[in-house]
Design a protein around this motif. Sequence first.
Motif, short mmCIF file in Angstrom:
data_model
loop_
_atom_site.label_atom_id
_atom_site.label_comp_id
_atom_site.label_asym_id
_atom_site.label_seq_id
_atom_site.Cartn_x
_atom_site.Cartn_y
_atom_site.Cartn_z
N ASN A 136 0.82 -1.21 0.00
CA ASN A 136 0.00 0.00 0.00
C ASN A 136 0.86 1.26 0.00
N THR A 137 1.99 1.19 0.67
CA THR A 137 2.92 2.32 0.68
C THR A 137 3.41 2.59 -0.74
N ILE A 138 3.81 1.52 -1.40
CA ILE A 138 4.33 1.64 -2.77
C ILE A 138 3.25 2.15 -3.73
N GLU A 139 2.05 1.62 -3.58
CA GLU A 139 0.93 2.04 -4.43
C GLU A 139 0.68 3.55 -4.29
N TYR A 140 0.67 4.01 -3.04
CA TYR A 140 0.47 5.44 -2.79
C TYR A 140 1.62 6.27 -3.39
N ALA A 141 2.85 5.83 -3.14
CA ALA A 141 4.02 6.57 -3.61
C ALA A 141 4.00 6.71 -5.13
N LYS A 142 3.61 5.63 -5.80
CA LYS A 142 3.57 5.65 -7.27
C LYS A 142 2.46 6.56 -7.81
N SER A 143 1.46 6.82 -6.98
CA SER A 143 0.34 7.65 -7.43
C SER A 143 0.67 9.14 -7.40
N LEU A 144 1.79 9.50 -6.79
CA LEU A 144 2.13 10.92 -6.62
C LEU A 144 2.92 11.46 -7.80
N THR A 145 2.77 12.74 -8.05
CA THR A 145 3.61 13.43 -9.02
C THR A 145 4.57 14.33 -8.23
N LEU A 146 5.84 14.07 -8.36
CA LEU A 146 6.81 14.81 -7.56
C LEU A 146 7.22 16.11 -8.25
N VAL A 147 7.59 17.08 -7.44
CA VAL A 147 8.07 18.35 -7.98
C VAL A 147 9.47 18.15 -8.57
N GLY A 148 10.27 17.35 -7.89
CA GLY A 148 11.59 17.03 -8.42
C GLY A 148 12.66 18.06 -8.13
N ASP A 149 12.41 18.89 -7.12
CA ASP A 149 13.38 19.92 -6.76
C ASP A 149 14.26 19.47 -5.58
N GLY A 150 14.18 18.18 -5.26
CA GLY A 150 15.00 17.68 -4.15
C GLY A 150 14.34 17.86 -2.79
N LYS A 151 13.09 18.33 -2.80
CA LYS A 151 12.40 18.57 -1.52
C LYS A 151 11.25 17.57 -1.29
N ASP A 152 11.14 16.59 -2.18
CA ASP A 152 10.10 15.55 -2.03
C ASP A 152 10.63 14.47 -1.09
N ILE A 153 10.18 14.55 0.16
CA ILE A 153 10.79 13.74 1.22
C ILE A 153 9.92 12.55 1.60
N TRP A 154 10.56 11.42 1.85
CA TRP A 154 9.90 10.29 2.50
C TRP A 154 10.68 9.95 3.76
N ILE A 155 9.95 9.86 4.87
CA ILE A 155 10.60 9.57 6.15
C ILE A 155 10.47 8.09 6.51
N PHE A 156 11.59 7.52 6.90
CA PHE A 156 11.63 6.15 7.40
C PHE A 156 12.12 6.16 8.84
#
Lengths: 245, 245
Positions: free
Chosen positions: A74-94
């Motif tokens: 479900n995490t992967i499915e959600y992540a793939k659904s997003l469109t990133l800005v791509g400026d290096g500020k699209d963060i995922w926290i682990f």
Amino acid sequence: MRLAALLLFFATVFAISRVDGYIEQDVDCLSWHLAVETNNVRNWKLVPEECEQYVGHYMLGKQYRKDFKIVANNTIEYAKSLTLVGDGKDIWIFDIDKTTLSNLPYYARSDAIWLILGHYHTMTQSLTSGLWRELCHQYRGLCVYQTLLPLGFKIVFLTGTAERFKYIRIFNLKAAGYHTWEKLILKEEADQGTSALVYKSKKRTELVDSGCRILGNLGDQWSDILGDNSGNRTFKVPDPMYYIG
Amino acid sequence: MRLAALLLFFATVFAISRVDGYIEQDVDCLSWHLAVETNNVRNWKLVPEECEQYVGHYMLGKQYRKDFKIVANNTIEYAKSLTLVGDGKDIWIFDIDKTTLSNLPYYARSDAIWLILGHYHTMTQSLTSGLWRELCHQYRGLCVYQTLLPLGFKIVFLTGTAERFKYIRIFNLKAAGYHTWEKLILKEEADQGTSALVYKSKKRTELVDSGCRILGNLGDQWSDILGDNSGNRTFKVPDPMYYIG
């Protein structure tokens, strides 16, 4: 007599269902587990004595892996659904422990403590009680990480581990396959004594204040994924072993 | 041949464990259920087809009652630990459907729809598709209610039910044993089309703005207990039957 023994054998074999090898005599452990995972039961110090067997079999059996897998999917499915800005500020926290790295082999092997001590003695030149946490193996978290990275997410590891263990953490992250990240945030001396919830909220707020967008957040404790700036979406990895508030 | 039949019988009987009468062939339904309860799976429209049997047996069997009971016990334990101000502003919020009142008999009885229609026809003089929701019976939520009331909590029922069903709700609340409350908040025409999360947040904020302290909040949907002013502590009642966002 032989028939009775045979029936008992079958009864035993087929009673095993929720978790491998665990015979459900006291199903309240299932309710306790669900209550823990849904954050209804909080601030617990120890697994209830009558549920130790349940938790042991759950963690080392198939059900935990299946439960983790559906979270990862479900995490992967959600992540793939997003469109990133791509400026290096699209963060995922682990989070790290029990999310990114596992200490399960510690529980699975009676000789594990010796392996750890032997291994880390050469790493740190000192032995501490916290070192058992460092016996790690690859994990479902790695699948998520390996999917997120090429999608363009910048990875931030946010852990309650003390700063002095930094290089052990780096060693183990790399050994497990986590080869790159944007930030590895460990708990500084000044933050010791702060609760995980407050500490992680503070660190996430610093990230947001610096312009980062926290698009997702994966952790095994509710204190990883509640609080300020917890992220656009959070995911809870199962963990009936301990509670960190 | 007779031995084989006997063994098959025992295998079947003892395979029943997680939920009464449900034979776990596809344990991923357990993972799906856990993922739903922990809010990892969101915005789902229907129970996955392969889990319909699991959910049916779960809801009508013992495990749901046990899972609800531990939530109720923890709710009561928390409520008893509080010291109230006693100025009439110590609020506890209850969702209604599946928390305070149950529609389970609807699923359990094939003739239930006729009972409902017969019953409510006299109540409303009109039949609507929403009326099945009104066949209610006493519930674990009632135990929480009955404990909270003498402790001095003021009860607020906050539901997504439309305002036009107000008197049916009152009738059923009273019939189930909920004899008094501070407020019964139903969804006004102006709020139709607003998501449950946004609507409930708005109503709770109005309560807080009027000086109320929301000390606790019990609901079966995450949209009951997330959002603004969700309460000092929230409790999630199990519900793998539907998702309201």
